[in-house]
Structure formats: C-alpha cells, structure tokens
Motif scaffolding. Structure first.
Motif, PDB file in Angstrom:
ATOM      1  N   GLU A 133      33.656  28.748  22.359  1.00 44.80           N
ATOM      2  CA  GLU A 133      34.403  28.808  21.098  1.00 44.80           C
ATOM      3  C   GLU A 133      34.303  30.187  20.450  1.00 44.80           C
ATOM      4  O   GLU A 133      35.303  30.762  20.019  1.00 44.80           O
ATOM      5  N   ALA A 134      33.103  30.744  20.392  1.00 42.16           N
ATOM      6  CA  ALA A 134      32.911  32.074  19.789  1.00 42.16           C
ATOM      7  C   ALA A 134      33.661  33.144  20.579  1.00 42.16           C
ATOM      8  O   ALA A 134      34.289  34.034  20.001  1.00 42.16           O
ATOM      9  N   SER A 135      33.622  33.048  21.901  1.00 39.77           N
ATOM     10  CA  SER A 135      34.331  34.018  22.739  1.00 39.77           C
ATOM     11  C   SER A 135      35.829  33.956  22.501  1.00 39.77           C
ATOM     12  O   SER A 135      36.501  34.991  22.456  1.00 39.77           O
ATOM     13  N   GLY A 136      36.356  32.751  22.340  1.00 39.84           N
ATOM     14  CA  GLY A 136      37.779  32.590  22.053  1.00 39.84           C
ATOM     15  C   GLY A 136      38.160  33.246  20.743  1.00 39.84           C
ATOM     16  O   GLY A 136      39.218  33.896  20.640  1.00 39.84           O
ATOM     17  N   ARG A 137      37.307  33.106  19.732  1.00 39.40           N
ATOM     18  CA  ARG A 137      37.593  33.742  18.429  1.00 39.40           C
ATOM     19  C   ARG A 137      37.545  35.263  18.544  1.00 39.40           C
ATOM     20  O   ARG A 137      38.414  35.959  18.028  1.00 39.40           O
ATOM     21  N   PHE A 138      36.521  35.797  19.232  1.00 39.96           N
ATOM     22  CA  PHE A 138      36.425  37.255  19.421  1.00 39.96           C
ATOM     23  C   PHE A 138      37.635  37.779  20.197  1.00 39.96           C
ATOM     24  O   PHE A 138      38.189  38.818  19.867  1.00 39.96           O
ATOM     25  N   LEU A 139      38.059  37.046  21.227  1.00 33.95           N
ATOM     26  CA  LEU A 139      39.201  37.457  22.035  1.00 33.95           C
ATOM     27  C   LEU A 139      40.471  37.473  21.194  1.00 33.95           C
ATOM     28  O   LEU A 139      41.254  38.427  21.251  1.00 33.95           O
ATOM     29  N   CYS A 140      40.667  36.450  20.391  1.00 33.35           N
ATOM     30  CA  CYS A 140      41.837  36.387  19.513  1.00 33.35           C
ATOM     31  C   CYS A 140      41.837  37.554  18.531  1.00 33.35           C
ATOM     32  O   CYS A 140      42.864  38.219  18.338  1.00 33.35           O
ATOM     33  N   ASP A 141      40.690  37.821  17.921  1.00 31.16           N
ATOM     34  CA  ASP A 141      40.584  38.945  16.974  1.00 31.16           C
ATOM     35  C   ASP A 141      40.862  40.268  17.670  1.00 31.16           C
ATOM     36  O   ASP A 141      41.563  41.128  17.136  1.00 31.16           O
ATOM     37  N   LYS A 142      40.336  40.428  18.873  1.00 32.99           N
ATOM     38  CA  LYS A 142      40.537  41.672  19.629  1.00 32.99           C
ATOM     39  C   LYS A 142      42.009  41.862  19.962  1.00 32.99           C
ATOM     40  O   LYS A 142      42.551  42.957  19.852  1.00 32.99           O
ATOM     41  N   ARG A 143      42.682  40.780  20.376  1.00 35.22           N
ATOM     42  CA  ARG A 143      44.120  40.870  20.694  1.00 35.22           C
ATOM     43  C   ARG A 143      44.942  41.195  19.458  1.00 35.22           C
ATOM     44  O   ARG A 143      45.876  41.990  19.516  1.00 35.22           O
ATOM     45  N   GLN A 144      44.610  40.562  18.338  1.00 31.13           N
ATOM     46  CA  GLN A 144      45.346  40.841  17.101  1.00 31.13           C
ATOM     47  C   GLN A 144      45.157  42.293  16.680  1.00 31.13           C
ATOM     48  O   GLN A 144      46.106  42.948  16.252  1.00 31.13           O
TER      49      GLN A 144
END
Length: 192
Positions: A152-163
């Motif tokens: 879950e945390a990795s998904g949030r970091f990945l989303c933030d990085k993409r944005q």
C-alpha cells in the motif's frame, strides 16, 4: 483534431513499449503520424497495434484517435506482442521465480532491514512492490501484514512520483511554448 479549416492540430501523447520500461513523448496529428513517430522512437518495425496503456483498448480508427486527450499514454505492440495489465508479468506465483521475482526478493530483504528506503526507491522498484502479491511472498517474509502495508505504501509513493513527473513534464512543455512565443514576438518586432 481537425480545426474545421482543413488544418489538423498536433496533440502530445505518451508512448510506451509492451514492457513499460521505455516511455517517450510524441506529438502527432493523426493515428498514422503517431504510429510512424512512435515506431521510430521505440525502434519497432513491421505491423504494429496501438492500444491504451491503461486497459488495452485497441486504437485502430482515426475517429477514435482524434477523441483522445492530450498526454494520453498509448502502448505500441509489435505483431507478436500482447497487452498485459501493468505489473502482472512481475508477480511471483508459488515457486516460480522470474528475474523480477529475484529482484523483488532482494528488495524485500533490504527493506525489511530499513523500511525508510521505500521513500528513496525509483519507479521500477516501487512498481515491483506495489504490484506484488503478498500471499505468494510469505516464504520470503512471513509477516503478511508487513507485506500488505508495504504494498500500500509503495503504491502511494509510486502515484506521488508519477504525479510529480507529469507536473514536471507539463511545466517543461509550458516553458517550451513560452520560449517559442517570446521568440516569435521578438522576430515580429525585428521585422517591423
């Protein structure tokens, strides 16, 4: 993309290969123009198929292509390639461990020793973690709760990085357009 006066407008798109490891920006005025430029960038020859990267919907008509929004991510597939849901080919299933699985096992071991490393990971590693199947990894790390929270945390970091990357890409595009407008204005002043 037709402005009504017979002129076509070029639209920016993102293009990826089937592995999603190579990503480029392409500006095109038609589906064929996109295919030509995307194949050149990705170094693909022969017949290709264009699909929406997000869900694999085939883009094979000019009318549909013309409805796509700016910066839509499209995948170009060579004749022998097929669209696969993002991360699906990277999951570990039982004892079958591919190259991505070995990398994931090593990554999990490193992170278990220092969880703060997650915030420093690159997009590929975050994608591995956010796409992992915690149930199939309990032989590497028995604590399934830890694996679920890490996913879950990795998904949030990945989303933030993409944005953040998309915001930077948009800023770069805006800057380029502003510089071009200033150059045009300067040339107009010189010629007057």
């Amino acid at each position: 993309m037709d402005k009504g006066d017979g002129c076509t407008e070029s639209i920016p798109f993102k293009v990826v290969d089937c592995s999603r490891e190579r990503k480029f920006g392409v500006v095109a005025s038609s589906l064929q123009d996109f295919v030509d430029k995307a194949c050149e960038k990705l170094n693909i020859t022969g017949p290709v198929k264009v699909v929406l990267e997000i869900d694999g919907t085939e883009v094979d008509e000019e009318d549909y292509f013309s409805t796509l929004e700016c910066n839509t991510c499209l995948m170009v597939l060579a004749d022998s390639e097929k669209w696969v849901q993002q991360g699906r080919h990277l999951r570990i299933s039982g004892d079958a461990v591919d190259g991505g699985g070995r990398r994931l096992g090593g990554l999990l071991s490193r992170i278990q020793n220092d969880v703060t490393q997650v915030s420093m990971l690159g997009g590929t590693e975050l994608e591995l973690l956010s796409d992992m199947d915690p149930d199939s990894l309990t032989d590497i790390i028995p604590d399934k709760s830890f694996l679920d929270q890490l996913k879950e945390a990795s998904g949030r970091f990945l989303c933030d990085k993409r944005q953040a990357q998309e915001a930077l890409d948009l800023l770069k595009l805006y800057h380029t357009a502003t510089v071009m407008q200033e150059d045009i204005a300067k040339k107009n002043r010189i010629t007057q």
